[in-house]
Design a protein around this motif. Structure first.
Motif, PDB file in Angstrom:
ATOM      1  N   GLY A   1       0.811  -1.213   0.000  1.00 24.46           N
ATOM      2  CA  GLY A   1       0.000   0.000   0.000  1.00 24.46           C
ATOM      3  C   GLY A   1       0.846   1.265   0.000  1.00 24.46           C
ATOM      4  O   GLY A   1       1.863   1.361  -0.693  1.00 24.46           O
ATOM      5  N   ARG A   2       0.414   2.225   0.808  1.00 22.46           N
ATOM      6  CA  ARG A   2       1.144   3.495   0.890  1.00 22.46           C
ATOM      7  C   ARG A   2       2.324   3.413   1.855  1.00 22.46           C
ATOM      8  O   ARG A   2       3.064   4.370   2.011  1.00 22.46           O
ATOM      9  CB  ARG A   2       0.210   4.607   1.376  1.00 22.46           C
ATOM     10  N   GLY A   3       2.463   2.274   2.509  1.00 22.29           N
ATOM     11  CA  GLY A   3       3.540   2.147   3.493  1.00 22.29           C
ATOM     12  C   GLY A   3       4.872   1.719   2.908  1.00 22.29           C
ATOM     13  O   GLY A   3       5.928   1.964   3.497  1.00 22.29           O
TER      14      GLY A   3
ATOM     15  N   GLN B   1      -8.260  -1.208  16.881  1.00 18.17           N
ATOM     16  CA  GLN B   1      -6.870  -0.711  16.940  1.00 18.17           C
ATOM     17  C   GLN B   1      -6.773   0.651  16.246  1.00 18.17           C
ATOM     18  O   GLN B   1      -6.170   1.586  16.748  1.00 18.17           O
ATOM     19  CB  GLN B   1      -6.028  -1.688  16.119  1.00 18.17           C
ATOM     20  N   PHE B   2      -7.389   0.729  15.063  1.00 15.99           N
ATOM     21  CA  PHE B   2      -7.362   1.967  14.285  1.00 15.99           C
ATOM     22  C   PHE B   2      -8.119   3.078  15.028  1.00 15.99           C
ATOM     23  O   PHE B   2      -7.643   4.211  15.151  1.00 15.99           O
ATOM     24  CB  PHE B   2      -7.977   1.705  12.896  1.00 15.99           C
ATOM     25  N   LEU B   3      -9.287   2.732  15.566  1.00 14.52           N
ATOM     26  CA  LEU B   3     -10.097   3.737  16.272  1.00 14.52           C
ATOM     27  C   LEU B   3      -9.371   4.278  17.493  1.00 14.52           C
ATOM     28  O   LEU B   3      -9.422   5.467  17.786  1.00 14.52           O
ATOM     29  CB  LEU B   3     -11.448   3.135  16.688  1.00 14.52           C
TER      30      LEU B   3
ATOM     31  N   VAL C   1       2.663  11.945   9.863  1.00 16.69           N
ATOM     32  CA  VAL C   1       1.723  11.341   8.902  1.00 16.69           C
ATOM     33  C   VAL C   1       1.933  12.022   7.551  1.00 16.69           C
ATOM     34  O   VAL C   1       2.697  12.978   7.463  1.00 16.69           O
ATOM     35  CB  VAL C   1       0.233  11.507   9.335  1.00 16.69           C
ATOM     36  N   GLN C   2       1.244  11.527   6.550  1.00 14.91           N
ATOM     37  CA  GLN C   2       1.363  11.954   5.145  1.00 14.91           C
ATOM     38  C   GLN C   2       2.669  11.382   4.571  1.00 14.91           C
ATOM     39  O   GLN C   2       3.768  11.775   4.962  1.00 14.91           O
ATOM     40  CB  GLN C   2       1.319  13.478   4.966  1.00 14.91           C
ATOM     41  N   VAL C   3       2.480  10.470   3.617  1.00 14.40           N
ATOM     42  CA  VAL C   3       3.616   9.726   3.064  1.00 14.40           C
ATOM     43  C   VAL C   3       4.753  10.639   2.595  1.00 14.40           C
ATOM     44  O   VAL C   3       5.924  10.403   2.897  1.00 14.40           O
ATOM     45  CB  VAL C   3       3.135   8.828   1.896  1.00 14.40           C
TER      46      VAL C   3
ATOM     47  N   ASN D   1      -6.313  11.530  10.755  1.00 22.46           N
ATOM     48  CA  ASN D   1      -7.107  10.299  10.919  1.00 22.46           C
ATOM     49  C   ASN D   1      -6.781   9.247   9.874  1.00 22.46           C
ATOM     50  O   ASN D   1      -7.648   8.451   9.503  1.00 22.46           O
ATOM     51  CB  ASN D   1      -8.617  10.603  10.877  1.00 22.46           C
ATOM     52  N   GLN D   2      -5.563   9.260   9.381  1.00 20.29           N
ATOM     53  CA  GLN D   2      -5.180   8.295   8.353  1.00 20.29           C
ATOM     54  C   GLN D   2      -3.855   7.638   8.699  1.00 20.29           C
ATOM     55  O   GLN D   2      -3.044   8.183   9.453  1.00 20.29           O
ATOM     56  CB  GLN D   2      -5.004   9.010   6.999  1.00 20.29           C
ATOM     57  N   VAL D   3      -3.631   6.484   8.101  1.00 18.64           N
ATOM     58  CA  VAL D   3      -2.321   5.838   8.138  1.00 18.64           C
ATOM     59  C   VAL D   3      -1.788   5.819   6.705  1.00 18.64           C
ATOM     60  O   VAL D   3      -2.569   5.949   5.765  1.00 18.64           O
ATOM     61  CB  VAL D   3      -2.430   4.401   8.705  1.00 18.64           C
ATOM     62  N   PRO D   4      -0.488   5.641   6.507  1.00 19.02           N
ATOM     63  CA  PRO D   4       0.548   5.304   7.473  1.00 19.02           C
ATOM     64  C   PRO D   4       0.926   6.463   8.403  1.00 19.02           C
ATOM     65  O   PRO D   4       0.741   7.632   8.075  1.00 19.02           O
ATOM     66  CB  PRO D   4       1.739   4.921   6.589  1.00 19.02           C
ATOM     67  N   ALA D   5       1.475   6.064   9.560  1.00 19.57           N
ATOM     68  CA  ALA D   5       2.064   7.028  10.485  1.00 19.57           C
ATOM     69  C   ALA D   5       3.423   6.495  10.910  1.00 19.57           C
ATOM     70  O   ALA D   5       3.620   5.281  10.989  1.00 19.57           O
ATOM     71  CB  ALA D   5       1.159   7.188  11.703  1.00 19.57           C
TER      72      ALA D   5
HETATM   73  N1  LIG Z   1      -2.466  11.648   1.702  1.00 24.22           N
HETATM   74  C1  LIG Z   1      -2.366  10.582   2.665  1.00 24.22           C
HETATM   75  C2  LIG Z   1      -3.306   9.462   2.262  1.00 24.22           C
HETATM   76  C3  LIG Z   1      -3.389   8.382   3.343  1.00 24.22           C
HETATM   77  C4  LIG Z   1      -4.548   7.437   3.151  1.00 24.22           C
HETATM   78  O1  LIG Z   1      -5.443   7.609   2.293  1.00 24.22           O
HETATM   79  N2  LIG Z   1      -4.546   6.401   3.990  1.00 24.22           N
HETATM   80  C5  LIG Z   1      -5.617   5.462   4.017  1.00 24.22           C
HETATM   81  C6  LIG Z   1      -5.058   4.046   4.183  1.00 24.22           C
HETATM   82  S1  LIG Z   1      -3.993   3.594   2.844  1.00 24.22           S
HETATM   83  C7  LIG Z   1      -6.467   5.761   5.239  1.00 24.22           C
HETATM   84  O2  LIG Z   1      -5.976   5.903   6.335  1.00 24.22           O
HETATM   85  N3  LIG Z   1      -7.787   5.871   5.047  1.00 24.22           N
HETATM   86  C8  LIG Z   1      -8.693   6.113   6.105  1.00 24.22           C
HETATM   87  C9  LIG Z   1      -9.421   7.407   5.938  1.00 24.22           C
HETATM   88  O3  LIG Z   1      -9.085   8.197   5.055  1.00 24.22           O
HETATM   89  O4  LIG Z   1     -10.369   7.606   6.689  1.00 24.22           O
HETATM   90  C10 LIG Z   1      -0.916  10.118   2.767  1.00 24.22           C
HETATM   91  O5  LIG Z   1      -0.140  10.410   1.860  1.00 24.22           O
HETATM   92  O6  LIG Z   1      -0.554   9.511   3.781  1.00 24.22           O
END
Ligand SMILES: N[C@@H](CCC(=O)N[C@@H](CS)C(=O)NCC(=O)O)C(=O)O
Length: 223
Positions: free
Chosen positions: A14-16, A40-42, A66-68, A53-57
């Motif tokens: 994925g983005r990780g 875990q996510f919550l 956060v933010q890749v 509110n997103q991963v990766p972190a």
């Molecule tokens: N722009 C963010 C995008 C991150 C992203 O979309 N992560 C997804 C998982 S791959 C996520 O956490 N989605 C949950 C959400 O957006 O609520 C980055 O570069 O990290």
């Protein structure tokens, strides 16, 4: 002793994956927390660990990143992988942004397609966009390299991200490898850089996404 860097993401690419590449090339040891359950996510999200509110972190140096792009640039800047001048750094940045466009054409989403037919259509689209746009564009840029690296005379984040996307696209459409000699030479050169090579053969490199990965991501993120 400083705490080890900790990457929070799924047990999949994925983005990780570009963060893993960058940490490995920088020589930074890291541990991983794999998300497997919604709770875990919550807990992370509601506990304020994830700024958007997103991963990766990435937890590193007392920071919660956060933010890749921001994460990769932080590691790259700290470890000399952003080029040796402002001009080189701007070039690395341009190549990184173009990589984001490229991987965003559907590479991350192929495995999430519901039917085999949709999956094949997505692969065909990725192969077409690669051979009509991204690979010829890359060949032009790489033609000018005298060092074998994309920017300057040493490894940068630009090499890592283009290697990542090429390895992925070539798994999906292996037939493309014979038409782009610059890309083939580049993949071989960057893959054989000592830290990159060790990462590619090691346990922190992830295999192509499978059904279990897709089911876990769907369960955790509820989509
Ligand atoms: N722009 C963010 C995008 C991150 C992203 O979309 N992560 C997804 C998982 S791959 C996520 O956490 N989605 C949950 C959400 O957006 O609520 C980055 O570069 O990290």
């Amino acid at each position: 002793m400083a705490a080890k860097a900790k990457l929070i993401y799924f047990d999949g690419r994925g983005r990780g994956e570009i963060i893993r590449f960058t940490l490995a090339a920088a020589g930074v040891e890291f541990e991983e927390v794999f998300l497997t359950e919604r709770e875990q996510f919550l807990k992370l999200r509601d506990g304020g660990e994830l700024l958007f509110n997103q991963v990766p972190a990435l937890m590193i140096d007392g920071l919660k990143l956060v933010q890749v792009g921001a994460i990769c640039r932080y590691i790259a800047q700290k470890h000399g992988l952003m080029g040796k001048s402002l001009e080189e750094s701007a070039m690395v940045d341009m190549l990184f942004e173009a990589y984001k466009d490229y991987i965003g054409i559907g590479v991350l989403g192929v495995q999430f397609k519901k039917t085999e037919e949709e999956k094949q259509q997505a692969i065909e689209m990725i192969a077409n966009r690669s051979k009509e746009r991204y690979m010829p564009m890359f060949e032009k840029i790489y033609e000018k390299s005298t060092s074998g690296f994309l920017v300057g005379d040493s490894l940068t984040l630009a090499d890592l991200c283009w290697l990542e996307v090429f390895l992925w696209v070539l798994e999906l459409a292996p037939e493309l490898s014979s038409s782009f000699p610059g890309m083939t030479a580049f993949v071989s050169k960057i893959s054989s850089q000592p830290r990159v090579s060790a990462f590619l053969k090691g346990p922190q490199r992830h295999s192509p996404p499978d059904e279990q990965y897709v089911a876990t991501v769907r369960k955790v993120l509820q989509f």
